[in-house]
Design a protein around this motif. Structure first.
Motif, PDB file in Angstrom:
ATOM      1  N   THR A  34     -97.776  78.222  31.683  1.00 41.67           N
ATOM      2  CA  THR A  34     -98.565  77.144  31.071  1.00 41.67           C
ATOM      3  C   THR A  34     -99.685  76.666  31.992  1.00 41.67           C
ATOM      4  OG1 THR A  34     -96.557  76.413  29.966  1.00 41.67           O
ATOM      5  CG2 THR A  34     -98.407  74.884  29.970  1.00 41.67           C
ATOM      6  N   ARG A  35    -100.893  76.561  31.447  1.00 48.27           N
ATOM      7  CA  ARG A  35    -102.004  75.995  32.215  1.00 48.27           C
ATOM      8  C   ARG A  35    -101.838  74.479  32.240  1.00 48.27           C
ATOM      9  NH1 ARG A  35    -104.837  79.859  29.191  1.00 48.27           N
ATOM     10  NH2 ARG A  35    -105.432  78.277  27.669  1.00 48.27           N
ATOM     11  N   MET A  36    -101.917  73.915  33.423  1.00 44.75           N
ATOM     12  CA  MET A  36    -101.661  72.483  33.569  1.00 44.75           C
ATOM     13  C   MET A  36    -102.900  71.693  33.983  1.00 44.75           C
ATOM     14  SD  MET A  36     -98.505  72.413  32.711  1.00 44.75           S
ATOM     15  CE  MET A  36     -97.579  70.982  33.299  1.00 44.75           C
ATOM     16  N   THR A  37    -103.963  72.367  34.366  1.00 43.23           N
ATOM     17  CA  THR A  37    -105.203  71.671  34.698  1.00 43.23           C
ATOM     18  C   THR A  37    -106.345  72.292  33.900  1.00 43.23           C
ATOM     19  OG1 THR A  37    -105.781  73.117  36.537  1.00 43.23           O
ATOM     20  CG2 THR A  37    -104.404  71.213  37.052  1.00 43.23           C
ATOM     21  N   ILE A  38    -107.430  71.579  33.872  1.00 39.42           N
ATOM     22  CA  ILE A  38    -108.581  72.053  33.101  1.00 39.42           C
ATOM     23  C   ILE A  38    -109.848  71.540  33.761  1.00 39.42           C
ATOM     24  CG2 ILE A  38    -108.580  70.046  31.539  1.00 39.42           C
ATOM     25  CD1 ILE A  38    -109.318  72.007  29.268  1.00 39.42           C
ATOM     26  N   GLN A  39    -110.916  72.290  33.646  1.00 36.16           N
ATOM     27  CA  GLN A  39    -112.244  71.773  34.003  1.00 36.16           C
ATOM     28  C   GLN A  39    -113.025  71.606  32.710  1.00 36.16           C
ATOM     29  OE1 GLN A  39    -113.304  74.419  37.628  1.00 36.16           O
ATOM     30  NE2 GLN A  39    -114.490  72.532  37.906  1.00 36.16           N
ATOM     31  N   GLU A  40    -113.037  70.388  32.215  1.00 36.15           N
ATOM     32  CA  GLU A  40    -113.761  70.113  30.979  1.00 36.15           C
ATOM     33  C   GLU A  40    -115.224  70.493  31.178  1.00 36.15           C
ATOM     34  OE1 GLU A  40    -112.263  69.095  28.295  1.00 36.15           O
ATOM     35  OE2 GLU A  40    -110.596  67.767  28.833  1.00 36.15           O
ATOM     36  N   ARG A  41    -115.866  70.842  30.103  1.00 36.73           N
ATOM     37  CA  ARG A  41    -117.251  71.272  30.247  1.00 36.73           C
ATOM     38  C   ARG A  41    -118.082  70.955  29.015  1.00 36.73           C
ATOM     39  NH1 ARG A  41    -115.645  77.090  32.163  1.00 36.73           N
ATOM     40  NH2 ARG A  41    -114.108  75.820  33.232  1.00 36.73           N
ATOM     41  N   ALA A  42    -119.377  71.078  29.207  1.00 34.82           N
ATOM     42  CA  ALA A  42    -120.324  70.928  28.097  1.00 34.82           C
ATOM     43  C   ALA A  42    -121.231  72.148  28.081  1.00 34.82           C
ATOM     44  CB  ALA A  42    -121.151  69.659  28.272  1.00 34.82           C
ATOM     45  N   ARG A  99    -124.533  74.914  31.214  1.00 37.16           N
ATOM     46  CA  ARG A  99    -123.093  74.653  31.212  1.00 37.16           C
ATOM     47  C   ARG A  99    -122.812  73.629  32.312  1.00 37.16           C
ATOM     48  NH1 ARG A  99    -119.497  79.954  31.770  1.00 37.16           N
ATOM     49  NH2 ARG A  99    -120.181  79.880  33.937  1.00 37.16           N
ATOM     50  N   VAL A 100    -122.173  72.561  31.967  1.00 39.18           N
ATOM     51  CA  VAL A 100    -121.836  71.512  32.931  1.00 39.18           C
ATOM     52  C   VAL A 100    -120.323  71.460  33.078  1.00 39.18           C
ATOM     53  CG1 VAL A 100    -122.089  69.090  33.562  1.00 39.18           C
ATOM     54  CG2 VAL A 100    -123.833  70.190  32.150  1.00 39.18           C
ATOM     55  N   LEU A 101    -119.868  71.447  34.307  1.00 39.32           N
ATOM     56  CA  LEU A 101    -118.425  71.402  34.555  1.00 39.32           C
ATOM     57  C   LEU A 101    -118.023  70.100  35.220  1.00 39.32           C
ATOM     58  CD1 LEU A 101    -119.007  74.596  34.489  1.00 39.32           C
ATOM     59  CD2 LEU A 101    -116.839  74.749  35.701  1.00 39.32           C
ATOM     60  N   GLU A 102    -116.917  69.569  34.758  1.00 39.71           N
ATOM     61  CA  GLU A 102    -116.300  68.445  35.457  1.00 39.71           C
ATOM     62  C   GLU A 102    -115.394  68.980  36.565  1.00 39.71           C
ATOM     63  OE1 GLU A 102    -114.078  66.076  32.713  1.00 39.71           O
ATOM     64  OE2 GLU A 102    -115.856  65.119  31.851  1.00 39.71           O
ATOM     65  N   ILE A 103    -114.991  68.100  37.448  1.00 38.01           N
ATOM     66  CA  ILE A 103    -113.957  68.474  38.421  1.00 38.01           C
ATOM     67  C   ILE A 103    -112.643  68.691  37.658  1.00 38.01           C
ATOM     68  CG2 ILE A 103    -115.095  67.206  40.287  1.00 38.01           C
ATOM     69  CD1 ILE A 103    -112.915  65.011  39.896  1.00 38.01           C
ATOM     70  N   PRO A 104    -111.692  69.389  38.254  1.00 42.19           N
ATOM     71  CA  PRO A 104    -110.419  69.609  37.553  1.00 42.19           C
ATOM     72  C   PRO A 104    -109.693  68.293  37.236  1.00 42.19           C
ATOM     73  CG  PRO A 104    -110.643  71.124  39.401  1.00 42.19           C
ATOM     74  CD  PRO A 104    -111.756  70.126  39.533  1.00 42.19           C
ATOM     75  N   THR A 105    -109.088  68.288  36.086  1.00 41.09           N
ATOM     76  CA  THR A 105    -108.295  67.141  35.641  1.00 41.09           C
ATOM     77  C   THR A 105    -107.017  67.665  34.994  1.00 41.09           C
ATOM     78  OG1 THR A 105    -109.633  67.159  33.625  1.00 41.09           O
ATOM     79  CG2 THR A 105    -110.192  65.502  35.278  1.00 41.09           C
ATOM     80  N   PRO A 106    -106.044  66.799  34.757  1.00 40.10           N
ATOM     81  CA  PRO A 106    -104.822  67.282  34.096  1.00 40.10           C
ATOM     82  C   PRO A 106    -105.105  67.730  32.666  1.00 40.10           C
ATOM     83  CG  PRO A 106    -104.463  65.148  35.148  1.00 40.10           C
ATOM     84  CD  PRO A 106    -105.941  65.384  35.158  1.00 40.10           C
TER      85      PRO A 106
END
Lengths: 195, 645
Positions: B628-636, B603-610
């Protein structure tokens, strides 16, 4: 996802948002009518239309929303009435094909049809008659047209008012709307125009 | 040079001499057949100057979407989607088009492949009805619907269509397999894919979605053809309504076998949204009244090499209830009910819904049945019902036409069932995801083959590049190499592969590497998730942080501190001043037991983004609902590598 295929139990399903389904069906019956929704928020963003409350249906879990919608309906009906008077005045005895206006946010249908030589209006109609010209727009556009802040031609140009029907009928209905603008430009109000 | 020239004579003599000498030596020594390894050692081939010449392994991931609906799907059409398969392919290829709601829209960059997977039940119904199809309109029912929709009673008509379909009471002319209308819709689907398939540049697969949903429990599968239009045209999609179709996946697999035989085209199926199946997606005991047996396991494993574990209706990797020690398991969950909200979720269902638990349980079944039915790789896809595979947070065009960008979409309910109290808001819909495939070429054949060998990973919308290799001999220095794939393929197996027969005393080693999305966010960390079956036959799991940005140190609890955030929610911006553009590591399992089945995925995580909601709030100048969730850590999430003793 299967929104439709998912629901043999039909009415119990939470996906049946009637407003969304109505708008979706409208987009098939009158192609690209959904574009009006986008045109409205873009016009509001650009300051062409006033920023009002959302004109979509009420939130089922918010009792205040129903009251707000009722107030919106009263105001919209009043605006439609103003528009009717202006059209009657603009027609100046000329005939117009019957037409129906649907406000795509609340999916409110209003019929304008000739009765005894006069243009009658029925707010909250079931829908259009078969031969009607269909005008797809939304409540903020009607408010702005009624207030004389926005001309019909400009509304069409911005995609805020879309017409569907036989071309010659569409032309006549649009002509009636355009004549309102001409009279307004000439400083003639609905009340003072000779009958 | 003439035949009689001295130089020619000398050359011939030299060649003949060497041939004679060689023959003599062979005869004299009677050495037998040459051993390839010895010959290679004796005559090492000189590498070419270019380190990239002669490579045969996949060198780049191809990004795409295996699950996109257009106006040909009944539900998409009911909500106003009028974009057709051709529009969908044009958009995925990078063209700017006009959305269903009249907005210009374009991807930040083209995708590499797309499967238009419209629902097989009623495929093409609304275009058919509203074009005034004579056969359909000749029936009272069809005429009634048409007139109602034209006459402003669209919602009533749509609901009547839904009810009639649910009862199997559709009029003559309704698009079902074997009808002209159905053939037309399927052929247009095929023709669209054929028209936009451009080998080497863009792959347009032919496919459909089989939509089993009995009791509101989602058991959907997307079926993809490896072959071309001529082959796919030999069959029609499988549906769910009897007598032509069935809601049982076993019957779908029979259809797939027959289809493969008839067309000569391989097919595969990808399930999705186990989270909305209410415990039925990954059964352990029985399915449709039949015991899970070896035949079920073998058949499922044969036809379903992949699982779509993230999409707009939630990410289904893991659940906090099942993985209480995984603080990152609580991510974009939809866990309140089944698909139509008619039956609320209970905790006992969760184990049979999520990818991680299914992967672990699959090993238990393998021990029992001899085959692992849940030996699947990971992909993400959109399941958008707009014809637009627009899954970027800053460019999210929603799940359905009413959810295309507008000032209202963040505050409306996507789903509301007053009877059960199940409600999901539009803001909970995720801008996810895409499938990444390590294929040798951008062609139907190469991508399909890579899918079959599970050399794939899921992303929640980012296009980061992720490598994952497992073997017995990866060393720390391998992480310093700038060509990790070269080493990865030579010393191990890639994601989706198998390890077995651990050399005595050795634990598996893994080479993991990730590069940020070129226009995306930096990376936070790489994790390896291990699942195994212990000596008591119980499943276990553990999450290891194996590479991370900055100089963070794991705490006493072994947990790595959060990477922090640069997100300015109010302005929907962030900076890459934290995180790392690339991460790479070699990791060795510290708790390996050669006698126990195990699997490993990354699992790879990015830093938080909008999150898309932050972009909406900023662009429309609106206030989000409090929760409402306003940020996300995109992942693979990569496909696993399995170890079998």
């Amino acid at each position: 996802m299967a929104l439709v295929a998912a629901v043999p139990a039909a009415q119990s399903c939470g996906y049946h948002d009637p407003a969304n389904l109505s708008q979706g069906m409208l987009n098939w019956a009158y192609p690209d009518s959904l574009h009006v929704r986008t045109a409205v928020w873009m016009a509001q963003r650009d300051g062409v239309l006033a920023n009002g409350e959302a004109s979509s249906g009420p939130d089922a879990q918010d009792p205040q929303a129903l009251l707000r919608q009722m107030a919106q309906l009263r105001q919209t009906a009043a605006n439609l009435g103003t528009l009717q008077k202006r059209i009657v005045s603009a027609l100046d005895g000329r005939e117009t094909p019957s037409f129906s206006v649907v406000l795509i946010g609340p999916m409110l249908w209003t019929r304008f049809h000739v009765v005894d030589g006069s243009l009658a209006m029925a707010v909250h109609a079931d829908g259009p008659a078969v031969e009607d010209v269909i005008l797809v727009t939304d409540a903020p556009v009607i408010a702005s047209l009624a207030a004389g802040q926005l001309g019909p031609a400009e509304a069409r140009r911005r995609g805020l008012l879309r017409a569907y029907g036989r071309p010659q009928d569409v032309e006549r209905v649009e002509g009636a709307f355009d004549r309102i603008a001409s009279l307004q430009a000439a400083g003639v109000s609905a009340d003072e125009h000779p009958r | 040079m003439s035949a009689r020239s001295p130089l020619r004579r000398n050359l011939m003599a030299a060649l003949m001499g060497s041939l004679l000498l060689t023959s003599f030596q062979v005869l004299a020594q009677d050495a037998g057949a040459p051993d390839k390894a010895k010959l290679d050692k004796a005559h090492p081939s000189k590498p070419s100057y270019s380190p990239y010449a002669g490579r045969s392994f996949p060198t780049r991931p191809y990004f795409g979407d295996t699950h996109l609906h257009t106006g040909f799907s009944m539900d998409a059409g009911a909500f106003g989607a009028r974009l057709a398969p051709r529009d969908a392919y044009r958009f995925a290829r990078g063209e700017e088009i006009t959305s269903n709601s009249g907005q210009p829209v374009r991807l930040s960059r083209p995708l590499d492949f797309l499967v238009v997977a419209d629902h097989s039940d009623g495929m093409g119904f609304f275009p058919q009805l509203m074009s005034g199809d004579p056969e359909l309109l000749a029936t009272p029912q069809g005429r009634k619907w048409y007139d109602a929709i034209k006459g402003g009673k669209g919602a009533e008509a749509a609901i009547d269509i839904i009810v009639s379909f649910g009862k199997g009471q559709m009029p003559k002319g309704f698009p079902m397999p074997g009808t002209a209308a159905y053939r037309n819709a399927w052929m247009e689907t095929i023709k669209a894919a054929e028209a936009y398939n451009d080998p080497g540049r863009f792959t347009a697969f032919i496919g459909f979605e089989w939509t089993s949903n009995t009791g509101g429990n989602n058991l959907h599968r997307n079926v993809i053809f490896r072959g071309n239009g001529t082959q796919a045209a030999l069959v029609e999609p499988y549906t769910t309504l009897p007598p032509l179709g069935s809601d049982n996946p076993v019957d779908l697999w029979k259809y797939m076998a027959a289809t493969q035989d008839k067309t000569g085209s391989e097919v595969l199926a990808i399930a999705h949204n186990g989270n909305l199946s209410n415990g039925r997606m990954f059964p352990m005991v029985e399915a449709f009244g039949k015991k899970i047996d070896r035949d079920y396991a073998q058949t499922r494993a044969r036809w379903e090499p992949l699982y779509e574990m993230t999409q707009t209706k939630g990410t289904g990797e893991a659940h906090p209830f099942l993985s209480p020690n995984d603080e990152l398991a609580d991510f974009e969950l939809w866990d309140r009910a089944n698909l139509d909200g008619t039956v609320p979720k209970t905790k006992d269902m969760l184990e049979f819904e999520y990818a991680r638990s299914a992967l672990k349980n699959g090993m238990v079944l393998e021990a029992r049945l001899g085959t692992n039915p849940y030996k699947f790789g990971m992909i993400g896809s959109s399941d958008a019902h707009t014809g637009l595979t627009a899954m970027e947070e800053d460019n999210f065009f929603g799940k359905t036409a009413p959810q295309e960008p507008s000032p209202e979409r963040m505050t409306k309910a996507f789903f509301d069932n007053p009877k059960t109290g199940v409600r999901i808001m539009d803001w909970e819909v995720g801008a996810s995801g895409y499938a990444a495939v390590w294929a040798t070429d951008n062609t139907r054949e190469a991508i399909f083959d890579a899918m079959k060998r599970r050399e794939t990973y899921a992303t929640t919308g980012s296009r980061m590049a992720v490598r994952f290799f497992g073997g017995w001999d990866f060393a720390t220095n391998d992480a310093h190499n700038r060509l990790p794939a070269q080493i990865g393929y030579s010393k191990g197996v890639p994601m989706g592969g198998d390890l077995s027969a651990a050399p005595n005393g050795k634990a598996p080693t893994f080479l993991v590497a990730a590069l940020k999305d070129p226009i995306g966010a930096n990376l936070d960390r790489i994790q390896v998730i291990k699942g195994w079956v212990d000596k008591d036959g119980k499943t276990q799991e553990r999450v290891y942080d194996v590479a991370w940005s900055g100089d963070r140190k794991p705490g006493r609890d072994g947990k790595l501190p959060a990477v922090g955030t640069t997100v300015d929610v109010a302005n929907a911006t962030w900076t890459n001043t934290i995180g790392a553009p690339e991460l790479i590591a070699v990791w060795k399992d510290p708790q390996f037991d050669a006698g126990q089945r195990a699997l490993y995925y990354v699992r790879v995580l990015e830093i938080p983004t909008p999150r898309w909601t932050a972009y909406d709030a900023k662009r429309f100048g609106i206030k989000a609902l409090p929760e409402t969730r306003m940020t996300i850590q995109e992942r693979a999430y990569t496909s696993p590598i399995w170890y079998t003793p």
